[in-house]
Design a protein around this motif. Structure first.
Motif, short mmCIF file in Angstrom:
data_model
loop_
_atom_site.label_atom_id
_atom_site.label_comp_id
_atom_site.label_asym_id
_atom_site.label_seq_id
_atom_site.Cartn_x
_atom_site.Cartn_y
_atom_site.Cartn_z
N UNK A 136 -6.06 26.85 -11.21
CA UNK A 136 -5.33 27.23 -10.01
C UNK A 136 -5.86 26.48 -8.79
N UNK A 137 -7.17 26.31 -8.70
CA UNK A 137 -7.74 25.48 -7.64
C UNK A 137 -7.18 24.07 -7.75
N UNK A 138 -7.04 23.59 -8.98
CA UNK A 138 -6.49 22.26 -9.20
C UNK A 138 -5.06 22.12 -8.73
N UNK A 139 -4.27 23.19 -8.86
CA UNK A 139 -2.88 23.13 -8.41
C UNK A 139 -2.82 22.89 -6.90
N UNK A 140 -3.69 23.59 -6.14
CA UNK A 140 -3.71 23.40 -4.70
C UNK A 140 -4.20 22.01 -4.33
N UNK A 141 -5.23 21.55 -5.01
CA UNK A 141 -5.80 20.22 -4.76
C UNK A 141 -4.76 19.14 -5.04
N UNK A 142 -4.10 19.22 -6.17
CA UNK A 142 -3.06 18.24 -6.51
C UNK A 142 -1.91 18.31 -5.52
N UNK A 143 -1.54 19.52 -5.12
CA UNK A 143 -0.41 19.67 -4.21
C UNK A 143 -0.61 18.95 -2.90
N UNK A 144 -1.80 19.11 -2.29
CA UNK A 144 -2.05 18.43 -1.02
C UNK A 144 -2.18 16.93 -1.22
N UNK A 145 -2.81 16.50 -2.30
CA UNK A 145 -2.92 15.06 -2.56
C UNK A 145 -1.55 14.42 -2.76
N UNK A 146 -0.66 15.12 -3.44
CA UNK A 146 0.70 14.61 -3.64
C UNK A 146 1.42 14.52 -2.31
N UNK A 147 1.24 15.52 -1.46
CA UNK A 147 1.86 15.49 -0.14
C UNK A 147 1.35 14.30 0.68
N UNK A 148 0.06 14.03 0.59
CA UNK A 148 -0.51 12.88 1.31
C UNK A 148 0.08 11.58 0.79
N UNK A 149 0.23 11.47 -0.53
CA UNK A 149 0.87 10.28 -1.10
C UNK A 149 2.30 10.14 -0.56
N UNK A 150 2.99 11.27 -0.44
CA UNK A 150 4.34 11.24 0.11
C UNK A 150 4.35 10.78 1.56
N UNK A 151 3.37 11.23 2.34
CA UNK A 151 3.28 10.81 3.74
C UNK A 151 3.08 9.31 3.84
N UNK A 152 2.31 8.74 2.93
CA UNK A 152 2.11 7.29 2.93
C UNK A 152 3.44 6.58 2.69
N UNK A 153 4.19 7.08 1.73
CA UNK A 153 5.44 6.41 1.35
C UNK A 153 6.58 6.71 2.32
N UNK A 154 6.42 7.72 3.18
CA UNK A 154 7.48 8.09 4.12
C UNK A 154 7.60 7.11 5.28
N UNK A 155 6.65 6.21 5.43
CA UNK A 155 6.73 5.22 6.50
C UNK A 155 6.72 5.80 7.88
#
Length: 404
Positions: free
Chosen positions: A334-353
Motif C-alpha cells: 500500500x505504501x508502494x501504491x502511493x509512492x508509484x502514484x506520485x512518481x507517475x504524476x511527476x512523469x506526467x508533469x514532465x511530458x505535459x510540457x
C-alpha cells in the motif's frame, strides 16, 4: 461550472529517475526545510522562489482502511520531501494537501470537491479503498481532473475514462494469478468468502468471470460485512461442501478473522487471500493461525526475495531502504501504491510540457518501472499492469515466503 485546471509551468527540468527516501516526515514541509540533494542549498532556494505545484491526496487515514491509507500517506510525504530537496519540478516545489476520507465513500467525495474548489489542485491521488475511489473518479472525470487511485477494483479504470488512472494490480490480475496457481495444483473446485463492499464485490465478479477459463467451478459463494466480528456461519457452510480451496477477498481485519475461525472449525482446505490484506498487519492480527495461508501479492511484500536481475529490484531496494530509515519498519504494497502514484504524476508533469490541462492525456504515454510493477499505460489501459508482476506467497513462521 467546471473548474479550469490550466495552471502552467515551464519545462524541461531535471529529476533523479528514482529517489532514495531517507528522512521522516510529519507532513509536507517547504523545500527550504527538506534535506539537501544534488543541487544543495541553491536548488532549495530556487524551488522556494517559484509557485508550488499543488496536488491533492485523499487517503483513508482513519477507519477500516487506515492500514492502507497511513502507509500511503507516509510514502508520499517522504517522496515529496526528497523531490523538493532536489529542486522540485523545474524549481517549483510540490505541495501535497492531504485529506482523510475516514474510509467513507461520502467523505471521499466531499474531500475531492474541497480540494478542487478551495485548494485549486491540478491532480489528486487516492483514495485507499475501492468504494471511495469510485465516487471520486466519477467527480474527477466530470471535472476533467487527473486522478490516480490507490484502490484495486477493476471498474475504477475499466471502462477507460479520460484522466482516471490507478496503481494497484486489479482484482482481475489477482484472480488470474490465483487461478493459474490452482490450475498448476490440479484444484478445480473452490469456495469464495468475500467482503460485501466494492472491493470484495469486484473480486466476486472477476472470480465468476474467469473460473470457466481455468476449468474451475465455484461450489460455494459467501459474503460478509466489513465490520462483521465473526464469519463462522459462512465458514461452516463452506466446510459442508466439496470445495478444494477457499479464496478470501477483503482488507484487514476481515481476512485475519476468517483464517483464525477456519482453524477453529478445522477447515482443512487451503485458504488463499487477495492482495487486500498483503501487509504486516495481517500477520499481526492472524498470529500463529496464519501459518500455511497463501496470498497473491506484489513483489514489494517480500523485498529481500526479489531476484537481483528483476527490473523492479533496484527501485524496490531504494524505496525500502528509505522507508525503513524513516519509520523503522518495512513498507508494504500500500505504501508502494502511493509512492508509484506520485512518481507517475511527476512523469506526467514532465511530458505535459508545462500545461496542466494536458496531464490526463499525457499520462497515457507514461512507461514507468515502479515498486508495484512495470507500468505501461495506453489509451486502452489506464492501469498499465499485468498479472505477470504478481507473486504467490505463503505464511511461514510469521513471515511471507515466495512460492517457487
Amino acid at each position: 461550472m467546471k473548474k479550469n485546471h490550466k495552471t502552467k509551468w515551464l519545462f524541461p527540468f531535471a529529476l533523479a529517475s528514482f529517489v532514495l527516501l531517507s528522512a521522516c516526515g510529519g507532513g509536507v514541509k517547504p523545500a527550504s526545510e527538506a534535506a539537501p540533494a544534488a543541487g544543495g542549498q541553491a536548488a532549495q532556494t530556487e524551488s522556494a522562489s517559484k509557485d508550488p505545484i499543488r496536488v491533492g491526496a485523499i487517503f483513508s487515514m482513519t477507519g477500516p482502511n487506515s492500514p492502507l491509507g497511513v502507509p500511503e500517506k507516509q510514502a508520499v510525504e517522504l517522496l515529496v520531501k526528497e523531490l523538493n530537496g532536489a529542486g522540485g519540478v523545474d524549481g517549483h516545489p510540490i505541495e501535497v494537501i492531504f485529506e482523510d476520507d475516514k474510509s467513507d465513500n461520502t467523505e471521499a467525495v466531499k474531500a475531492i470537491k474541497k480540494l478542487v474548489s478551495k485548494e485549486k489542485v491540478v491532480a489528486v491521488l487516492g483514495s485507499s479503498g475501492s468504494g471511495p475511489s469510485l465516487g471520486m473518479a466519477e467527480f474527477a472525470s466530470a471535472e476533467k481532473l487527473p486522478l490516480i487511485s490507490m484502490a484495486a477494483a477493476d471498474q475504477i479504470t475499466n471502462p477507460v475514462r479520460a484522466g482516471i488512472y490507478k496503481t494497484p494490480h486489479t482484482d482481475a490480475h489477482g484472480t488470474k494469478r490465483i487461478f493459474s496457481y490452482l490450475k498448476e495444483k490440479g484444484i478445480t473446485k473452490i469456495a469464495t468468502l468475500n467482503d460485501s463492499n466494492p472491493y470484495g464485490s469486484g473480486w466476486t465478479q472477476q472470480l465468476q468471470k474467469y473460473a470457466p477459463e481455468y476449468g474451475i467451478t465455484i461450489v460455494a459463494e459467501e459474503k460478509y460485512g466489513t465490520k462483521d466480528p465473526s464469519m463462522s456461519s459462512q465458514l461452516t457452510k463452506i466446510k459442508g461442501t466439496d470445495a478444494q480451496a477457499l479464496i478470501v477477498a477483503g482488507t484487514n481485519p476481515g481476512p485475519a478473522t476468517i483464517v483464525k475461525e477456519a482453524k477453529q472449525l478445522n477447515l482443512s482446505i487451503p485458504i488463499i487471500s487477495s492482495h487486500g490484506s498483503a501487509n504486516s498487519k495481517f500477520l499481526e492480527l492472524v498470529g500463529d493461525a496464519g501459518n500455511g495461508v497463501l496470498m497473491v501479492a506484489g513483489k514489494l511484500l517480500v523485498p529481500d526475495q526479489v531476484d537481483a536481475n528483476d527490473p523492479q529490484s533496484a527501485i524496490i531496494k531504494k524505496f525500502v531502504d528509505g522507508y525503513q530509515a524513516a519509520y523503522k519498519s518495512e513498507p508494504d504494497g500500500f505504501a508502494g501504491y502511493g509512492y508509484d502514484g506520485l512518481n507517475i504524476l511527476v512523469e506526467g508533469l514532465k511530458q505535459a510540457g508545462g500545461d496542466a490541462s494536458k496531464l490526463g492525456e499525457v499520462l497515457e504515454k507514461v512507461n514507468y518501472v515502479g515498486v508495484t510493477g512495470e507500468f505501461k499505460f495506453s489509451a486502452e489501459d489506464h492501469n498499465g499492469l499485468t498479472e505477470d508482476s504478481m507473486i504467490m506467497v505463503e505464511v511461514k513462521d510469521g513471515k511471507f515466503q515466495i512460492l517457487k
